[in-house]
Design a protein around this motif. Structure first.
Motif, short mmCIF file in Angstrom:
data_model
loop_
_atom_site.label_atom_id
_atom_site.label_comp_id
_atom_site.label_asym_id
_atom_site.label_seq_id
_atom_site.Cartn_x
_atom_site.Cartn_y
_atom_site.Cartn_z
N GLU A 94 6.26 59.43 8.37
CA GLU A 94 6.73 58.48 7.32
C GLU A 94 6.81 59.17 6.09
O GLU A 94 5.97 60.37 5.75
CB GLU A 94 6.20 56.97 7.69
CG GLU A 94 5.94 56.77 9.02
CD GLU A 94 5.33 54.88 8.29
OE1 GLU A 94 5.40 54.72 7.05
OE2 GLU A 94 5.08 54.81 9.41
N PHE A 95 8.50 59.13 5.61
CA PHE A 95 8.07 59.47 4.15
C PHE A 95 7.66 58.91 3.23
O PHE A 95 7.55 57.61 3.66
CB PHE A 95 9.99 59.56 3.77
CG PHE A 95 10.72 60.38 5.08
CD1 PHE A 95 10.80 61.62 4.92
CD2 PHE A 95 12.06 59.82 5.36
CE1 PHE A 95 10.85 62.48 5.40
CE2 PHE A 95 12.67 60.64 6.27
CZ PHE A 95 12.69 61.62 6.32
N ALA A 96 7.54 59.17 2.19
CA ALA A 96 6.80 58.23 1.27
C ALA A 96 7.28 57.49 0.50
O ALA A 96 8.44 57.70 0.73
CB ALA A 96 5.75 59.65 -0.08
N SER A 97 6.59 56.56 0.24
CA SER A 97 6.91 55.27 -0.69
C SER A 97 6.50 55.13 -1.64
O SER A 97 5.27 56.65 -1.96
CB SER A 97 7.29 54.39 -0.04
OG SER A 97 5.82 53.73 0.39
N ASN A 134 11.41 65.24 -3.90
CA ASN A 134 11.51 63.86 -3.41
C ASN A 134 10.27 64.21 -2.40
O ASN A 134 9.98 64.81 -1.64
CB ASN A 134 13.07 64.51 -2.94
CG ASN A 134 13.10 64.62 -1.87
OD1 ASN A 134 13.11 64.16 -0.46
ND2 ASN A 134 13.19 65.97 -1.55
N ARG A 135 11.16 62.49 -2.07
CA ARG A 135 10.09 61.30 -1.65
C ARG A 135 10.57 62.20 0.07
O ARG A 135 9.32 62.05 1.00
CB ARG A 135 10.33 60.12 -1.08
CG ARG A 135 11.87 59.62 -1.06
CD ARG A 135 11.71 58.40 -0.74
NE ARG A 135 11.13 57.65 0.50
CZ ARG A 135 11.66 57.01 1.02
NH1 ARG A 135 12.79 56.97 1.32
NH2 ARG A 135 11.02 56.56 1.53
N TYR A 136 11.33 62.33 0.15
CA TYR A 136 11.32 63.54 1.91
C TYR A 136 10.61 64.42 1.83
O TYR A 136 10.32 65.15 3.21
CB TYR A 136 13.33 63.29 2.55
CG TYR A 136 13.80 62.14 2.08
CD1 TYR A 136 13.64 61.11 3.14
CD2 TYR A 136 14.13 62.02 0.81
CE1 TYR A 136 13.73 60.15 2.87
CE2 TYR A 136 15.24 60.72 0.53
CZ TYR A 136 15.20 60.24 1.93
OH TYR A 136 15.66 58.45 1.81
N GLU A 145 12.93 55.81 -5.61
CA GLU A 145 13.79 56.53 -5.26
C GLU A 145 14.47 55.65 -3.56
O GLU A 145 14.09 56.51 -2.37
CB GLU A 145 14.60 58.42 -5.50
CG GLU A 145 15.87 58.54 -5.47
CD GLU A 145 16.94 57.76 -4.45
OE1 GLU A 145 18.12 58.24 -4.69
OE2 GLU A 145 16.12 58.81 -3.11
N THR A 146 15.88 55.34 -3.49
CA THR A 146 16.26 54.66 -2.52
C THR A 146 17.06 54.68 -2.20
O THR A 146 17.93 54.62 -0.74
CB THR A 146 15.55 53.13 -3.21
OG1 THR A 146 16.68 52.50 -3.50
CG2 THR A 146 14.27 53.15 -2.57
N THR A 147 18.22 56.45 -2.90
CA THR A 147 19.01 56.91 -2.13
C THR A 147 19.54 57.59 -0.95
O THR A 147 20.39 57.26 -1.00
CB THR A 147 20.33 57.36 -3.35
OG1 THR A 147 20.03 58.07 -3.32
CG2 THR A 147 20.42 56.23 -4.61
N GLY A 148 18.60 57.48 -0.72
CA GLY A 148 18.56 58.67 0.67
C GLY A 148 18.85 60.66 -0.14
O GLY A 148 18.88 61.26 0.50
N ARG A 149 19.38 60.24 -1.54
CA ARG A 149 19.01 61.47 -2.18
C ARG A 149 18.07 62.58 -1.61
O ARG A 149 16.69 62.63 -2.21
CB ARG A 149 18.70 61.90 -3.92
CG ARG A 149 18.87 63.01 -4.64
CD ARG A 149 18.98 62.93 -6.03
NE ARG A 149 17.88 62.17 -6.39
CZ ARG A 149 16.54 62.85 -7.06
NH1 ARG A 149 16.31 63.52 -6.03
NH2 ARG A 149 15.68 61.41 -6.61
N GLY A 150 18.18 63.96 -1.45
CA GLY A 150 17.29 64.83 -0.90
C GLY A 150 16.63 64.25 0.51
O GLY A 150 15.72 65.64 1.51
N GLY A 151 17.26 63.95 0.74
CA GLY A 151 16.68 63.65 3.17
C GLY A 151 17.94 64.13 3.79
O GLY A 151 18.87 64.84 3.07
#
Length: 255
Positions: free
Chosen positions: A169-172, A197-199, A241-247
């Motif tokens: 899973e991606f980090a939170s 970034n979290r991804y 961050e929750t906008t998806g930036r970096g995914g």
């Protein structure tokens, strides 16, 4: 296929070779964006060891071409003992340009390649970073990155890398302590990541303790204390961050 200025650049497989073709944008109509229509209109590929075919039109409107025999750019950081021909890999899914999921020895892996010459520096940089990770790692050290399975070749030159496909899973924000520890371990290898970034943190929660691995080292740099502190301080906001930036956008196609 990619476009730059007044030229379109094509990478075409023919048998067991990959050919590179540049085409002036005014040579064909909208068939340029439809490979199944474009390829039959191209000149026959000469049975020679050429590297690039440049297609244009004569003043009378007929097609003509020039061949280049100059060596194409290649990754120079050769450190892994295994090389894998890109055409031997069964591609399963496209993640983004130059990044595919593929089968290797029957198992899923991630193939990262430079499709065109100007992408070689990106692959060169990441290949070097993986060599640093391997150099610094000692027996018993935590694993902080995907396994590097080999260097990917095309027509004999190195153009990419094959990596273990990570499950997780991606980090939170809840994972801040373990992500910080993984990042600090990377800093101890005299590198900074450059894009936390979290991804870029993949967590395997089936392991005890939770296993964290860093991915995407395209922006990694030699260690500087100020840069290391900056990315450590930014980590909490990056994980929140929750906008998806970096995914990555995953695109399924027929490549």
């Amino acid at each position: 296929m990619e476009s730059r200025t007044s030229l379109d650049f094509c990478r075409i497989r023919a048998g067991q070779r990959v050919h590179y073709v540049t085409i002036a944008t005014d040579v064909f109509d909208d068939t340029m964006c439809r490979p199944h229509l474009l390829i039959p209109q191209l000149p026959d590929f000469p049975d020679k060891n050429w590297t690039i075919m440049e297609v244009s039109r004569k003043s009378d409107g007929s097609l003509t071409f020039d061949l280049s025999f100059e060596a194409l750019p290649a990754v120079k950081t050769i450190w892994h003992p295994k090389t894998i021909d890109v055409l031997s890999l069964e591609k399963v899914k496209r993640h983004r340009s130059g990044v595919h999921e593929a089968l290797f020895s029957g198992l899923p892996a991630i193939c990262k390649t430079a499709c065109f010459g100007w992408q070689i520096p990106r692959i060169e940089h990441e290949t070097y970073t993986y060599s640093v990770i391997e150099e610094y790692r000692e027996p018993g050290d935590p694993v902080i990155a995907p396994a590097f399975l080999g260097q990917v070749t095309e027509n004999g030159r190195v153009i990419g890398m094959l990596l273990e496909k990570l499950e997780g899973e991606f980090a939170s924000m809840d994972d801040l302590p373990v992500c910080r520890e993984a990042l600090e371990n990377f800093h101890h290898m005299n590198m900074v990541h450059g894009d936390v970034n979290r991804y870029n943190f993949i967590l395997d929660r089936s392991k005890e303790p939770v296993q964290v691995r860093l991915v995407d080292f395209e922006h990694a740099e030699p260690y500087e204390e100020s840069k290391a502190l900056k990315e450590l301080r930014s980590l909490s906001s990056e994980l929140a961050e929750t906008t998806g930036r970096g995914g990555s956008v995953v695109v399924v196609d027929s490549v």
